[in-house]
Design an enzyme around this catalytic site. Structure first.
Site, PDB file in Angstrom:
ATOM      1  N   PRO A   2       0.825  -1.266  -0.050  1.00  0.00           N
ATOM      2  CA  PRO A   2       0.098   0.078   0.044  1.00  0.00           C
ATOM      3  C   PRO A   2       0.875   1.168  -0.020  1.00  0.00           C
ATOM      4  CG  PRO A   2      -0.461  -1.584   1.641  1.00  0.00           C
ATOM      5  CD  PRO A   2       0.715  -2.064   1.348  1.00  0.00           C
ATOM      6  N   GLU A   3       0.642   2.063  -0.873  1.00  0.00           N
ATOM      7  CA  GLU A   3       1.366   3.301  -1.043  1.00  0.00           C
ATOM      8  C   GLU A   3       0.542   4.389  -0.479  1.00  0.00           C
ATOM      9  OE1 GLU A   3       4.384   3.716  -2.007  1.00  0.00           O
ATOM     10  OE2 GLU A   3       4.824   1.752  -2.884  1.00  0.00           O
ATOM     11  N   HIS A  90      -5.389 -14.564   8.714  1.00  0.00           N
ATOM     12  CA  HIS A  90      -4.382 -13.165   8.694  1.00  0.00           C
ATOM     13  C   HIS A  90      -5.037 -11.975   9.173  1.00  0.00           C
ATOM     14  CE1 HIS A  90      -1.639 -15.645   6.536  1.00  0.00           C
ATOM     15  NE2 HIS A  90      -2.415 -15.655   5.469  1.00  0.00           N
ATOM     16  N   ARG A 108       1.743 -10.700   5.789  1.00  0.00           N
ATOM     17  CA  ARG A 108       3.161 -10.518   6.177  1.00  0.00           C
ATOM     18  C   ARG A 108       3.295 -10.030   7.300  1.00  0.00           C
ATOM     19  NH1 ARG A 108       6.237  -8.819   0.715  1.00  0.00           N
ATOM     20  NH2 ARG A 108       7.909  -9.433   2.181  1.00  0.00           N
TER      21      ARG A 108
END
Ligand SMILES: [Zn+2]
Length: 269
Positions: A2-3, A90, A108
Site C-alpha cells: 500500500p502506497e 491473517h 506478512r
C-alpha cells in the site's frame, strides 16, 4: 505494497463510518506485527473517534486523549465486516465500532497498530517525516529550497521520506515523466521552473491514483497499488521497451538506489 494513494483511499473509506462513533470492543488475535500491539489498546472501548487523519502512510485515529496509529505495512488492508464474522488466518486485529467491525488483515505482518497519548506528531515514527506532497507545503519554492544542497539524483531525492513523504517508486517515475525531467538529474541542479513543474506533477500523479483507487472502493479498502487501473494507464512505469505515448521513443529502464526507474529519453531532459 500500500502506497500513499491506497492509504488515503482507505482513510476516505473508513472515516465516515468511524468519526463520531464510540468503540465498543477491541480484539487482538496476533499482537506480533512489525511492533507488538500494545496491551493498552484494551482501554479503547468507551472512547470515540473524533477524526481520521493521515500522515505519510500512517493512519491516525484521533480519540481525543490519544491516537491509534495504524500502518498497513507490506500487505495490510482494512475492511468492515458485520459483527460475528469469523476471522481468517491473517485477520489480526478488530475494532468494533458503530455496529460494525473494522478488521485489519495483514498476511506478512509488517503492519502496525500502536497507541499514543502524546500528540501524534510527536511520536518517534511520525516526527521525522517529510512534507506532505498533497498539502500546500509542497510548493515550487519549497521544493526548490529543499533540493538546493542535494547532489542526489532527483528520482532518489523524491523517494526519500525524510524530505517528502509518500512519493513511492511508481509515482516518482510518473511525476518525472509528466514534468519532463530526466530522473538522473542532480536534485540541486533543478531550476525554479523545473521545481514548479515537478511539484504540480507529483500532486497530479497522486490525485489520479487516489481517484483510480476510489473508483474501485466497495467494502474493501486498501488495495495493492501495483495492480489495477492506475498502472494500466501509466506513462512510463513498468513499460520498458514499449513506445512512449507522447513521442513514440522506447521507454528505458535503469536502476537507481536499487529501485527500477522508467523514463523516456526523448521527453525527459
Ligand atoms: Zn517520450
Amino acid at each position: 505494497m500500500p502506497e500513499l494513494p491506497e492509504v488515503e483511499v482507505t482513510r476516505r473509506g473508513i472515516a465516515p463510518k468511524l468519526v463520531g462513533k464510540s468503540i465498543t470492543a477491541v480484539a487482538v488475535r496476533e499482537a506480533r506485527l512489525r511492533w507488538r500491539i500494545p496491551s493498552s489498546v484494551s482501554e479503547l472501548p468507551g472512547r470515540s473517534v473524533r477524526a481520521v487523519r493521515r500522515r505519510g502512510k500512517y493512519l491516525l485515529l484521533d480519540c481525543g486523549d490519544g491516537h491509534l496509529i495504524v500502518h498497513l505495512g507490506m500487505s495490510g488492508s482494512l475492511r468492515f465486516v458485520p459483527p460475528g464474522t469469523a476471522p481468517g488466518k491473517h485477520d489480526h486485529f478488530d475494532i468494533e465500532i458503530g455496529g460494525s467491525v473494522l478488521r485489519l488483515r495483514d498476511p506478512r505482518r509488517f503492519g502496525a497498530v500502536l497507541w499514543t497519548e502524546a500528540p501524534a506528531e510527536a511520536h518517534p515514527l511520525i516526527r521525522h517525516l517529510g512534507i506532505e506532497p498533497l498539502s500546500r507545503a509542497l510548493s515550487a519554492a519549497r521544493l526548490h529550497a529543499l533540493s538546493r544542497s542535494s547532489a542526489v539524483q532527483i528520482k532518489s531525492f523524491l523517494m526519500d521520506g525524510r524530505r517528502i513523504v509518500g512519493v513511492g517508486n511508481i509515482y516518482a517515475s510518473e511525476s518525472l515523466f509528466l514534468a519532463g525531467i530526466d530522473p538522473r538529474k542532480r536534485a540541486g541542479r533543478l531550476s525554479a521552473e523545473h521545481c514548479a513543474l515537478l511539484s504540480k506533477s507529483i500532486k497530479r500523479t497522486l490525485r489520479t491514483a487516489i481517484r483510480a483507487g476510489g473508483s474501485s472502493l466497495r467494502d474493501f479498502v486498501g488495495s495493492d497499488g501495483t495492480e489495477g487501473y492506475f498502472q494500466r494507464r501509466a506513462w512510463v512505469y513498468d513499460r520498458a521497451g514499449e513506445t512512449c505515448r507522447r513521442c513514440g521513443a522506447a521507454i528505458r529502464k535503469i536502476v537507481q538506489g536499487q529501485r527500477a526507474t522508467y523514463f523516456c529519453a526523448g521527453c525527459q531532459k
